[in-house]
Scaffold this motif. Structure first.
Motif, PDB file in Angstrom:
ATOM      1  N   VAL A 124       1.373   6.597 -17.497  1.00 51.75           N
ATOM      2  CA  VAL A 124       1.168   5.061 -17.063  1.00 51.75           C
ATOM      3  C   VAL A 124       0.847   4.579 -18.294  1.00 51.75           C
ATOM      4  CG1 VAL A 124       0.560   3.204 -16.026  1.00 51.75           C
ATOM      5  CG2 VAL A 124       0.867   4.911 -14.738  1.00 51.75           C
ATOM      6  N   ALA A 125      -0.361   4.597 -18.921  1.00 53.35           N
ATOM      7  CA  ALA A 125      -0.594   4.109 -20.960  1.00 53.35           C
ATOM      8  C   ALA A 125       0.155   4.409 -20.981  1.00 53.35           C
ATOM      9  CB  ALA A 125      -1.729   4.757 -21.409  1.00 53.35           C
ATOM     10  N   VAL A 126       1.339   5.710 -21.561  1.00 52.53           N
ATOM     11  CA  VAL A 126       2.241   5.354 -22.423  1.00 52.53           C
ATOM     12  C   VAL A 126       3.535   3.919 -22.117  1.00 52.53           C
ATOM     13  CG1 VAL A 126       3.974   6.940 -23.404  1.00 52.53           C
ATOM     14  CG2 VAL A 126       1.468   7.696 -23.031  1.00 52.53           C
ATOM     15  N   ALA A 127       3.837   4.083 -21.396  1.00 53.20           N
ATOM     16  CA  ALA A 127       5.017   2.648 -20.164  1.00 53.20           C
ATOM     17  C   ALA A 127       4.218   1.570 -20.832  1.00 53.20           C
ATOM     18  CB  ALA A 127       5.001   2.890 -19.358  1.00 53.20           C
ATOM     19  N   ILE A 128       2.744   0.961 -20.436  1.00 47.92           N
ATOM     20  CA  ILE A 128       2.253  -0.110 -20.989  1.00 47.92           C
ATOM     21  C   ILE A 128       2.486   0.049 -22.507  1.00 47.92           C
ATOM     22  CG2 ILE A 128       0.246  -1.761 -21.483  1.00 47.92           C
ATOM     23  CD1 ILE A 128      -0.403  -0.371 -18.721  1.00 47.92           C
ATOM     24  N   GLY A 129       2.337   0.540 -23.180  1.00 55.89           N
ATOM     25  CA  GLY A 129       2.263   0.767 -24.660  1.00 55.89           C
ATOM     26  C   GLY A 129       3.709   0.697 -25.347  1.00 55.89           C
ATOM     27  N   GLU A 130       4.762   0.622 -24.789  1.00 61.39           N
ATOM     28  CA  GLU A 130       5.951   0.948 -25.177  1.00 61.39           C
ATOM     29  C   GLU A 130       6.227  -0.377 -24.884  1.00 61.39           C
ATOM     30  OE1 GLU A 130       8.021   4.152 -23.155  1.00 61.39           O
ATOM     31  OE2 GLU A 130       7.598   5.960 -24.811  1.00 61.39           O
ATOM     32  N   ALA A 131       5.941  -1.404 -23.698  1.00 70.10           N
ATOM     33  CA  ALA A 131       6.461  -2.254 -23.270  1.00 70.10           C
ATOM     34  C   ALA A 131       5.813  -3.584 -23.930  1.00 70.10           C
ATOM     35  CB  ALA A 131       5.608  -2.262 -21.432  1.00 70.10           C
ATOM     36  N   ALA A 132       4.852  -3.234 -24.398  1.00 72.11           N
ATOM     37  CA  ALA A 132       3.580  -4.358 -24.777  1.00 72.11           C
ATOM     38  C   ALA A 132       5.192  -5.140 -25.957  1.00 72.11           C
ATOM     39  CB  ALA A 132       2.963  -4.188 -25.859  1.00 72.11           C
ATOM     40  N   SER A 133       6.010  -4.487 -26.663  1.00 70.82           N
ATOM     41  CA  SER A 133       6.391  -4.763 -27.783  1.00 70.82           C
ATOM     42  C   SER A 133       7.505  -5.277 -27.892  1.00 70.82           C
ATOM     43  CB  SER A 133       7.471  -3.390 -28.784  1.00 70.82           C
ATOM     44  OG  SER A 133       8.488  -2.697 -27.403  1.00 70.82           O
ATOM     45  N   GLY A 134       7.279  -5.426 -25.523  1.00 68.02           N
ATOM     46  CA  GLY A 134       8.563  -6.728 -25.776  1.00 68.02           C
ATOM     47  C   GLY A 134       7.789  -7.802 -25.175  1.00 68.02           C
ATOM     48  N   ALA A 135       6.537  -7.802 -25.831  1.00 69.72           N
ATOM     49  CA  ALA A 135       5.673  -8.845 -24.382  1.00 69.72           C
ATOM     50  C   ALA A 135       6.440 -10.309 -25.046  1.00 69.72           C
ATOM     51  CB  ALA A 135       4.554  -8.738 -24.909  1.00 69.72           C
ATOM     52  N   ASN A 136       7.215 -10.833 -26.189  1.00 74.17           N
ATOM     53  CA  ASN A 136       7.697 -11.860 -27.140  1.00 74.17           C
ATOM     54  C   ASN A 136       8.476 -12.461 -25.752  1.00 74.17           C
ATOM     55  OD1 ASN A 136       8.972  -9.974 -27.689  1.00 74.17           O
ATOM     56  ND2 ASN A 136      10.701 -10.936 -28.727  1.00 74.17           N
TER      57      ASN A 136
END
Length: 352
Positions: free
Chosen positions: A40-52
């Motif tokens: 899950v931590a990996v998925a959160i990190g990947e999703a962070a790039s689209g936080a804009n």
């Protein structure tokens, strides 16, 4: 001159979170002691790039994955900013000013708060002597003004869970016009012989919903994501009360990843359950009364001694959750944290 505000705000209590003290062992908020599951931590990190970008306002991908995971249709599921937000949305959806919301007491501290926020009336029904919900008394408290009943199982902060047989008999007594919310925030920790599955109940009755969260067993308390399952008409009404975009893109991605991590989760919850038993047995051996807990905490019904116990533990940098005059709730941490708590509890007993 100050702007006008509601004249009943003084009657709405503030939610009191578990204290955080630097350097102390925190066993006050029923959190997991480790971070999100590794996948899950990996998925959160990947999703962070689209936080804009704004998240999907409907959380459609998460809803569809939840529906598949639970074996229900997508129209029977909605998500929210933690299950507590969904609790509030539910009150707003079914209650008009002056309507009644019934729940056991003690139970989840937010119930009276969110009820009053919606201009509804909280009705608190005392628990049984063992800390379990008194379902007979709750059913007897239903009036023409009752619109919603919260059944917290396992019950926070006392720990006991309602059995499937008990719940069935209770639901048979409740009018169809009254919504029954099964608050299952600690569902993943249950190991009882006749456990309730709120999703099954919600799909078999027209007035029942199940509320669950990723905050506890899945370790996402800081991301705020939960879900509600129930009849499509109720789900649609609850979803209308949602603050737009309140489930972030990171939370949505993390929730989807959690549902793929079954083996990881079971290992984590089994470890907590084992420690829960060890801690309870040790406390019983010291002479404490400790109800059977099906959650990730234990409850000490210390009554007037609650504040003294809380202060004693705090002086030893072990932070627990005190409900003054009622008892103390202690989250299950890792073995070292639990040992520090047990040492503190033993000192309290020997010093009395």
């Amino acid at each position: 001159m100050s702007p006008d505000v509601r004249n009943d705000l003084d009657a709405i209590p503030a939610y009191v979170p578990g204290a955080t003290v630097p350097g102390a062992t925190k066993l006050a908020s029923n959190e997991t002691t480790t971070g999100p599951l590794p996948s899950v931590a990996v998925a959160i990190g990947e999703a962070a790039s689209g936080a804009n970008r704004y998240p999907d306002i409907t959380a459609r991908a998460l809803v569809e994955r939840l529906a598949d995971f639970l074996g229900v249709a997508p129209e029977n599921v909605t998500t929210g900013c933690g299950s507590v937000a969904l609790c509030q949305q539910l009150v707003q959806a079914v209650c008009a000013p002056g309507d009644e919301v019934i729940f056991g007491w003690r139970s989840f501290e937010a119930y009276p708060i969110i009820t009053r926020i919606a201009h509804a009336v909280p009705v608190q029904v005392p628990n049984s002597a063992d800390g379990s919900l008194d379902l007979d008394a709750i059913a007897a408290a239903v009036t023409d003004r009752t619109r919603l009943i919260f059944v917290c199982t396992p019950n926070n902060p006392t720990g006991p869970a309602v059995s499937r047989a008990e719940l069935g008999a209770f639901l048979d007594r409740i009018p169809d016009r009254v919504t029954v919310a099964l608050d299952e925030a600690y569902y993943e920790y249950m190991r009882s012989e006749d456990p309730v599955d709120g999703v099954v109940e919600a799909m078999s009755r027209t007035n029942v919903v199940s509320l669950r969260t990723f905050s506890k067993a899945y370790g996402l308390a800081g991301l705020r994501v939960g879900y509600l399952v129930g009849p499509a008409e109720l789900v649609t009404s609850v979803a209308k009360m949602m603050v737009p975009f309140s489930v972030s893109s990171l939370a949505q991605a993390a929730g989807i990843a959690c549902l793929e991590a079954g083996d990881e989760l079971r290992v984590r919850t089994d470890a907590v359950v084992a420690e829960r038993g060890r801690v309870r047995d040790a406390l019983l051996g010291m002479g404490f009364t400790v109800p059977d807990s099906q959650a990730n905490f234990v409850w000490l019904p210390l009554g007037d001694r609650s504040a003294a116990f809380d202060e004693h533990c705090g002086e030893r940098l072990v932070i627990v959750r005190c409900f003054a005059g009622h008892g103390v709730r202690v989250s299950i941490g890792d073995p070292d944290e639990n040992d520090r708590f047990l040492a503190s509890a033993k000192e309290f007993v020997t010093g009395m």
